[in-house]
Design a protein around this motif. Structure first.
Motif, short mmCIF file in Angstrom:
data_model
loop_
_atom_site.label_atom_id
_atom_site.label_comp_id
_atom_site.label_asym_id
_atom_site.label_seq_id
_atom_site.Cartn_x
_atom_site.Cartn_y
_atom_site.Cartn_z
N CYS A 165 38.12 48.40 52.65
CA CYS A 165 37.53 49.03 53.83
C CYS A 165 36.01 49.03 53.68
N ARG A 166 35.34 48.29 54.55
CA ARG A 166 33.88 48.21 54.50
C ARG A 166 33.22 49.03 55.59
N ALA A 167 34.02 49.77 56.37
CA ALA A 167 33.46 50.57 57.45
C ALA A 167 32.82 51.84 56.94
N ILE A 168 33.14 52.22 55.71
CA ILE A 168 32.56 53.42 55.13
C ILE A 168 31.71 53.05 53.92
N THR A 169 30.83 53.93 53.56
CA THR A 169 29.99 53.71 52.38
C THR A 169 30.29 54.81 51.38
N PRO A 170 30.56 54.52 50.14
CA PRO A 170 30.66 53.19 49.54
C PRO A 170 31.95 52.49 49.96
N THR A 171 31.96 51.17 49.87
CA THR A 171 33.13 50.38 50.20
C THR A 171 34.30 50.81 49.31
N MET A 172 35.47 50.92 49.92
CA MET A 172 36.64 51.39 49.19
C MET A 172 37.72 50.31 49.17
N THR A 173 38.29 50.06 48.00
CA THR A 173 39.38 49.10 47.86
C THR A 173 40.63 49.87 47.47
N LYS A 174 41.74 49.62 48.21
CA LYS A 174 43.00 50.32 47.93
C LYS A 174 44.14 49.33 47.83
N LEU A 175 45.06 49.61 46.94
CA LEU A 175 46.27 48.82 46.82
C LEU A 175 47.27 49.34 47.84
N MET A 176 47.84 48.46 48.64
CA MET A 176 48.74 48.88 49.70
C MET A 176 50.15 49.17 49.17
N VAL A 177 50.65 48.36 48.24
CA VAL A 177 52.01 48.53 47.72
C VAL A 177 52.04 48.16 46.25
N GLY A 178 52.81 48.87 45.46
CA GLY A 178 53.01 48.51 44.06
C GLY A 178 51.88 48.94 43.16
N SER A 179 51.73 48.23 42.06
CA SER A 179 50.69 48.55 41.10
C SER A 179 50.15 47.26 40.48
N VAL A 180 48.93 47.35 40.01
CA VAL A 180 48.27 46.22 39.35
C VAL A 180 47.59 46.77 38.11
N PRO A 181 47.86 46.18 36.93
CA PRO A 181 47.15 46.65 35.73
C PRO A 181 45.66 46.39 35.88
N ASP A 182 44.86 47.26 35.32
CA ASP A 182 43.41 47.08 35.39
C ASP A 182 42.84 47.12 33.98
N PRO A 183 42.31 46.02 33.45
CA PRO A 183 42.17 44.74 34.13
C PRO A 183 43.49 43.98 34.14
N HIS A 184 43.58 43.02 35.02
CA HIS A 184 44.77 42.18 35.20
C HIS A 184 44.48 40.82 34.58
N MET A 185 45.44 40.27 33.81
CA MET A 185 45.22 38.97 33.19
C MET A 185 45.79 37.86 34.07
N VAL A 186 44.95 36.87 34.34
CA VAL A 186 45.33 35.72 35.15
C VAL A 186 45.29 34.48 34.26
N THR A 187 46.26 33.59 34.41
CA THR A 187 46.29 32.33 33.67
C THR A 187 46.05 31.19 34.65
N GLU A 188 45.11 30.29 34.27
CA GLU A 188 44.81 29.13 35.10
C GLU A 188 44.54 27.96 34.16
N ASN A 189 45.32 26.90 34.27
CA ASN A 189 45.16 25.70 33.43
C ASN A 189 45.16 26.03 31.94
N GLY A 190 45.96 27.00 31.54
CA GLY A 190 46.03 27.39 30.14
C GLY A 190 44.94 28.33 29.69
N ASN A 191 44.02 28.70 30.57
CA ASN A 191 42.93 29.63 30.25
C ASN A 191 43.30 31.02 30.74
N PHE A 192 42.84 32.03 30.03
CA PHE A 192 43.12 33.41 30.39
C PHE A 192 41.85 34.09 30.87
N TYR A 193 41.96 34.82 31.98
CA TYR A 193 40.83 35.53 32.56
C TYR A 193 41.25 36.97 32.84
#
Length: 80
Positions: A3-31
């Motif tokens: 939501c960018r209509a308010i200050t400060p900008t707020m990010t919300k998860l709509m459903v479920g959960s995400v670990p923070d930080p979240h590990m992503v794999t791309e071409n064998g590399n981890f981020y």
């Protein structure tokens, strides 16, 4: 969602959960990414082909990453 209509900008998860930080794999590399910390979560998905290109062509080369906001290209170069 983000939501960018308010200050400060707020990010919300709509459903479920995400670990923070979240590990992503791309071409064998981890981020580690922070998907709930605003627009710049740490890995720009539209640059995946560019990281793959660097990884394929960086073997035995010196690489200087001048656009190292998240160091994704540096990680890819190191794995090349």
């Amino acid at each position: 969602y983000q939501c960018r209509a308010i200050t400060p900008t707020m990010t919300k998860l709509m459903v479920g959960s995400v670990p923070d930080p979240h590990m992503v794999t791309e071409n064998g590399n981890f981020y580690l990414v922070h998907v709930l910390k605003g627009q710049n979560h740490g890995l720009f998905l539209d640059m995946a082909r560019g990281r793959a290109y660097v990884q394929e062509h960086a073997r035995d080369k010196n690489v200087l990453n001048l656009f190292a906001y998240t160091c994704g290209f540096s990680v890819a170069a190191l794995q090349g």
